[in-house]
Motif scaffolding. Sequence first.
Motif, PDB file in Angstrom:
ATOM      1  N   ALA A 143       0.807  -1.222   0.000  1.00 27.35           N
ATOM      2  CA  ALA A 143       0.000   0.000   0.000  1.00 27.35           C
ATOM      3  C   ALA A 143       0.840   1.273   0.000  1.00 27.35           C
ATOM      4  O   ALA A 143       0.284   2.370  -0.012  1.00 27.35           O
ATOM      5  CB  ALA A 143      -0.928   0.008   1.217  1.00 27.35           C
ATOM      6  N   CYS A 144       2.174   1.165   0.021  1.00 23.02           N
ATOM      7  CA  CYS A 144       3.010   2.356   0.104  1.00 23.02           C
ATOM      8  C   CYS A 144       3.210   2.971  -1.281  1.00 23.02           C
ATOM      9  O   CYS A 144       2.852   2.387  -2.316  1.00 23.02           O
ATOM     10  CB  CYS A 144       4.352   2.033   0.759  1.00 23.02           C
ATOM     11  N   ASP A 145       3.813   4.156  -1.312  1.00 22.09           N
ATOM     12  CA  ASP A 145       3.961   4.904  -2.560  1.00 22.09           C
ATOM     13  C   ASP A 145       5.121   4.428  -3.425  1.00 22.09           C
ATOM     14  O   ASP A 145       5.367   5.004  -4.492  1.00 22.09           O
ATOM     15  CB  ASP A 145       4.140   6.396  -2.256  1.00 22.09           C
ATOM     16  N   LEU A 146       5.831   3.415  -2.988  1.00 21.89           N
ATOM     17  CA  LEU A 146       6.928   2.876  -3.812  1.00 21.89           C
ATOM     18  C   LEU A 146       6.446   2.486  -5.194  1.00 21.89           C
ATOM     19  O   LEU A 146       7.139   2.699  -6.194  1.00 21.89           O
ATOM     20  CB  LEU A 146       7.563   1.676  -3.106  1.00 21.89           C
ATOM     21  N   TRP A 147       5.246   1.940  -5.263  1.00 21.59           N
ATOM     22  CA  TRP A 147       4.770   1.372  -6.530  1.00 21.59           C
ATOM     23  C   TRP A 147       4.475   2.441  -7.574  1.00 21.59           C
ATOM     24  O   TRP A 147       4.693   2.212  -8.767  1.00 21.59           O
ATOM     25  CB  TRP A 147       3.568   0.471  -6.261  1.00 21.59           C
ATOM     26  N   SER A 148       4.012   3.601  -7.145  1.00 22.51           N
ATOM     27  CA  SER A 148       3.791   4.679  -8.114  1.00 22.51           C
ATOM     28  C   SER A 148       5.128   5.209  -8.628  1.00 22.51           C
ATOM     29  O   SER A 148       5.257   5.537  -9.820  1.00 22.51           O
ATOM     30  CB  SER A 148       2.970   5.808  -7.488  1.00 22.51           C
ATOM     31  N   GLN A 149       6.138   5.267  -7.768  1.00 19.98           N
ATOM     32  CA  GLN A 149       7.466   5.680  -8.220  1.00 19.98           C
ATOM     33  C   GLN A 149       8.069   4.632  -9.148  1.00 19.98           C
ATOM     34  O   GLN A 149       8.738   4.961 -10.138  1.00 19.98           O
ATOM     35  CB  GLN A 149       8.386   5.905  -7.020  1.00 19.98           C
ATOM     36  N   LEU A 150       7.815   3.368  -8.859  1.00 17.83           N
ATOM     37  CA  LEU A 150       8.328   2.293  -9.696  1.00 17.83           C
ATOM     38  C   LEU A 150       7.777   2.384 -11.115  1.00 17.83           C
ATOM     39  O   LEU A 150       8.468   2.075 -12.089  1.00 17.83           O
ATOM     40  CB  LEU A 150       7.971   0.932  -9.084  1.00 17.83           C
ATOM     41  N   GLU A 151       6.515   2.811 -11.224  1.00 19.48           N
ATOM     42  CA  GLU A 151       5.872   2.882 -12.534  1.00 19.48           C
ATOM     43  C   GLU A 151       6.283   4.110 -13.329  1.00 19.48           C
ATOM     44  O   GLU A 151       5.965   4.220 -14.518  1.00 19.48           O
ATOM     45  CB  GLU A 151       4.348   2.868 -12.360  1.00 19.48           C
ATOM     46  N   ALA A 152       6.982   5.054 -12.677  1.00 20.67           N
ATOM     47  CA  ALA A 152       7.452   6.237 -13.398  1.00 20.67           C
ATOM     48  C   ALA A 152       8.453   5.809 -14.467  1.00 20.67           C
ATOM     49  O   ALA A 152       9.098   4.763 -14.376  1.00 20.67           O
ATOM     50  CB  ALA A 152       8.094   7.228 -12.420  1.00 20.67           C
ATOM     51  N   GLY A 153       8.587   6.631 -15.483  1.00 21.31           N
ATOM     52  CA  GLY A 153       9.428   6.276 -16.613  1.00 21.31           C
ATOM     53  C   GLY A 153      10.819   5.831 -16.208  1.00 21.31           C
ATOM     54  O   GLY A 153      11.513   6.524 -15.456  1.00 21.31           O
ATOM     55  N   ASN A 154      11.241   4.680 -16.681  1.00 15.23           N
ATOM     56  CA  ASN A 154      12.545   4.127 -16.321  1.00 15.23           C
ATOM     57  C   ASN A 154      13.024   3.200 -17.418  1.00 15.23           C
ATOM     58  O   ASN A 154      12.320   2.266 -17.798  1.00 15.23           O
ATOM     59  CB  ASN A 154      12.462   3.358 -14.996  1.00 15.23           C
ATOM     60  N   THR A 155      14.201   3.463 -17.950  1.00 15.73           N
ATOM     61  CA  THR A 155      14.771   2.604 -18.981  1.00 15.73           C
ATOM     62  C   THR A 155      16.011   1.874 -18.480  1.00 15.73           C
ATOM     63  O   THR A 155      16.653   1.168 -19.248  1.00 15.73           O
ATOM     64  CB  THR A 155      15.151   3.443 -20.219  1.00 15.73           C
ATOM     65  N   ARG A 156      16.315   2.037 -17.189  1.00 16.31           N
ATOM     66  CA  ARG A 156      17.512   1.426 -16.635  1.00 16.31           C
ATOM     67  C   ARG A 156      17.216   0.008 -16.138  1.00 16.31           C
ATOM     68  O   ARG A 156      16.073  -0.308 -15.800  1.00 16.31           O
ATOM     69  CB  ARG A 156      18.051   2.281 -15.481  1.00 16.31           C
ATOM     70  N   PRO A 157      18.235  -0.851 -16.049  1.00 13.50           N
ATOM     71  CA  PRO A 157      18.025  -2.186 -15.474  1.00 13.50           C
ATOM     72  C   PRO A 157      17.512  -2.075 -14.042  1.00 13.50           C
ATOM     73  O   PRO A 157      17.924  -1.195 -13.289  1.00 13.50           O
ATOM     74  CB  PRO A 157      19.427  -2.813 -15.501  1.00 13.50           C
ATOM     75  N   THR A 158      16.600  -2.978 -13.680  1.00  9.49           N
ATOM     76  CA  THR A 158      16.005  -2.970 -12.344  1.00  9.49           C
ATOM     77  C   THR A 158      16.329  -4.273 -11.630  1.00  9.49           C
ATOM     78  O   THR A 158      16.133  -5.355 -12.181  1.00  9.49           O
ATOM     79  CB  THR A 158      14.481  -2.773 -12.422  1.00  9.49           C
ATOM     80  N   TYR A 159      16.818  -4.157 -10.414  1.00  8.30           N
ATOM     81  CA  TYR A 159      17.161  -5.317  -9.587  1.00  8.30           C
ATOM     82  C   TYR A 159      16.360  -5.220  -8.289  1.00  8.30           C
ATOM     83  O   TYR A 159      16.317  -4.161  -7.658  1.00  8.30           O
ATOM     84  CB  TYR A 159      18.659  -5.343  -9.276  1.00  8.30           C
ATOM     85  N   ALA A 160      15.726  -6.311  -7.901  1.00  8.64           N
ATOM     86  CA  ALA A 160      14.849  -6.286  -6.726  1.00  8.64           C
ATOM     87  C   ALA A 160      15.252  -7.375  -5.735  1.00  8.64           C
ATOM     88  O   ALA A 160      15.598  -8.497  -6.122  1.00  8.64           O
ATOM     89  CB  ALA A 160      13.399  -6.471  -7.143  1.00  8.64           C
TER      90      ALA A 160
END
Length: 266
Positions: A70-87
């Motif tokens: 429920a935190c705001d991380l997910w809206s930031q995650l969906e922001a434009g990003n073309t870089r590799p993502t590691y989770a």
Amino acid sequence: MLTALYQQSSPVNRIVLLGASNLTLSLRLIIQQIQHHCGGPSEVLAAVGHGRSYGESSQVLIRELPGIIACDLWSQLEAGNTRPTYAFLTDIGNDVLYGFPPHQILQWVTWCVEQLQKQSAYIVMTNLPIVSIESMPEWRYQLFRNLFYPSCQLSRNEAVERAKVIHQGLIELAARKQLILCEQQPEWMSMDGIHYVYWKRRVSYQHICAHFSVSRNQADLAVTNQRFSQKWLQHPRFAYQKRFGKEKRCPQPSGLLADKTMVFLY
């Protein structure tokens, strides 16, 4: 200041960190270990916090945080990003002692994985330290349950059985979603069965973060950028929390490391 610096920054990748106490206590170490394999500087999105729940609000002493989903991380995650993502997902287990059933906990974790896979993230996840959990004697379970989870009414056997269901469920989830699942070694764990022994944190995270696979070019970049002695130039603060029931907000990013890695803390 950080907002303006962020607009001018050029991170080489994005790191997403989801977890609770272990992740909170070793946040800088984990960022550095992932960067050792994946390069840096990075944009780091972290949903952490002592006692953090994956699905519901949780309170420790005077501080309350929303559930990870429920935190705001997910809206930031969906922001434009073309870089590799590691989770990196860890500390999946608090919700057992909050009384949530295994199927609900697994649904929350699955939702997180699916959101990350929409961003083509390379995912590493730790399983519950089931050997340490099963070997905990009754008196120690009662002590730590009453200390850290005073509202919990689960017996030791009930908690262990639920943990075993989640442990198996995460194995199946990892196979189904084709992500890396790392089993935690019992010698890493402290007396409570779920937190790492302080002096074994580095070794444990070196082992876990080695599961981040990289290309040769990225590996070269990682060697160039590794700075294991780098310090916080500014410690991160939560984007949203409640203290004594009052809402507090902080603009993000709020954390800065010496290599210009910026941390969004949710």
